[in-house]
Design an enzyme around this catalytic site. Structure first.
Site: not given
Ligand code: PGA
Ligand code: ZN
Length: 425
Positions: A202, A334
């Site tokens: 990221e 998400k």
């Molecule tokens: P991931 O990580 O998109 O790999 O799940 C992001 C998070 O854990 O917030």
């Molecule tokens: Zn997370």
């Protein structure tokens, strides 16, 4: 009215195949959206459809794309794109599984977000404005990664995200400027400590530490050397992503050479929040270990935000279960964890109804798609998590938020500390 829906295979920020959906309305408006992809995924998430086999390491999405063209397109043809909940209900019914595994979570989420985009385009307004209508909105408090570890950096640290938050920055723009200074200070300090090893998935610095506490020390010093007061101007936020630290009952901190049960894990996390200027902790326990989540929240929830990610997976019913257990006081949102815009909004509404903080979040696999910036403002989530302060799939979201801030002009109200659940703010 939806005329056609097209699917295509594109590439995400890790160079893996992903699904783009393009929705064309009878009036000529077009909406596009690209599915993101997680690496530290919860077991209760929507499941992406991957082709398997030898090509692209098995990560191909040809079947998901075919599902968009052959099944989803005819099912949505003629529907009103402005009726997001009807479109999403049709997608859920067409898939028929609790995890979207038949059509593919990647196919469904791309179409759901593309429909939202097309509806806003048809009304000739930005998505955030289309979502908010006449309601007041705020610019979110950003949560920005400085070091990336865990599953995003070859497990060089146990903790996945070492982030900063600037709740008293006064504006979103200023919060980004402060973060930029802290990020650079952290890079200088890491170069002094040894060879810098590049950046993680990221965009945060690839960790190069001897212990989890050393990472916390260096992050605190980075805030200080950038000229800010740790714990007053700028705070630390951690995503522990504890799902990745063992089997759900025993937690292993490899860097500290320790294995422990849930109670000891809770004590470890609580101890970190006492010794470091930490304002927020995500997933301090595994996805079904509500007892440990509850122990952490009971101990620190009046002064530290405790976020559920893998434990909630953006599902309203899991928010209710967690709320009954007092397992956290904030929810990560998400859209691709649940698969549709409408269901993600329901999870956010459930969290808000319990007085929790809400954070619209990117995934570790992202693209140039900036839809989530619009969701964060249009839903007035209050907080926004996108990863670090490098790499254009991250910067695209921060930059889009700057455009929204500018468009709001004098009405651009920065959520700041008001984004936390009541006792913390
Ligand atoms: P991931 O990580 O998109 O790999 O799940 C992001 C998070 O854990 O917030
Ligand atoms: Zn997370």
């Amino acid at each position: 009215r939806i005329d056609t829906v097209i699917g295509r295979q594109l590439w995400d920020s890790r160079g893996r195949p992903t699904v783009e959906a393009e929705v064309r309305l009878a009036g000529g408006a077009i909406g596009r959206a690209i599915a993101p992809a997680g690496a530290s995924r919860g077991a209760h998430e929507a499941i992406d459809l991957r082709d398997g086999g030898a090509a692209f390491g098995g990560m191909g999405v040809a079947q998901a794309v075919a599902n968009v063209m052959r099944e989803i397109a005819p099912a949505l043809a003629g529907m009103d794109a402005r009726d997001q909940s009807a479109v999403d209900a049709a997608l859920v019914a067409l898939d028929g599984t609790p995890t979207k595994q038949r059509l593919g979570g990647n196919a469904v989420v791309a179409v759901s977000m593309a429909v939202l985009h097309a509806a806003a385009a048809a009304e000739a307004v930005p998505v955030w404005r289309w979502l908010a209508q006449d309601r007041a909105v705020r610019l979110p408090l950003p949560e920005i990664q400085i070091f990336g570890g865990g599953a995003h950096a070859g497990r060089r640290t146990d903790i996945q995200d070492f982030m900063v938050m600037a709740p008293h920055a006064g504006s979103f723009r200023r919060a980004l400027e402060i973060t930029d200074e802290v990020y650079r200070a952290a890079g200088r300090l890491m170069a002094e400590l040894g060879p810098l090893a590049g950046v993680a998935d990221e965009g945060g610095w690839w960790p190069n530490f001897a212990s989890n506490e050393q990472a916390l020390d260096v992050l605190t010093r980075s805030i200080d050397t950038a000229g800010y007061r740790p714990g007053e101007d700028v705070f630390i936020s951690l995503d522990i992503a504890a799902n990745e630290l063992g089997n759900g009952a025993t937690y292993r901190l490899a860097l500290d050479d320790r294995a422990m049960n849930g109670a000891a894990m809770a004590e470890t996390v609580i101890g970190w929040t006492q010794r470091y200027p930490i304002i927020s902790v995500e997933d301090p326990a595994a996805q079904d270990d509500l007892a440990t989540m509850t122990a952490v929240t009971a101990a620190i929830g009046d002064r530290v935000q405790v976020i559920g990610d893998d434990v909630l997976v953006t599902r309203a019913e899991r928010v209710e279960t967690a709320a009954a257990a007092k397992a956290c006081n904030a929810a990560l949102i998400k859209v691709n964890q649940i698969g549709t815009v409408t269901e993600a909004k329901a999870a956010l509404d459930a969290a808000r109804a319990h007085g929790w903080g809400t954070i619209v979040s990117a995934r570790s696999g992202e693209t140039e798609d900036v839809m989530i910036a619009h969701l964060a403002v249009g839903w007035d989530a209050g907080q926004f998590k996108v990863g670090s302060f490098t790499r254009s799939e991250r910067m695209a979201k921060w930059n889009e938020m700057l455009r929204i801030e500018e468009a709001l002009g004098a009405r651009a109200d920065y959520a700041g500390a008001g984004a936390f659940a009541a006792p913390i703010a």
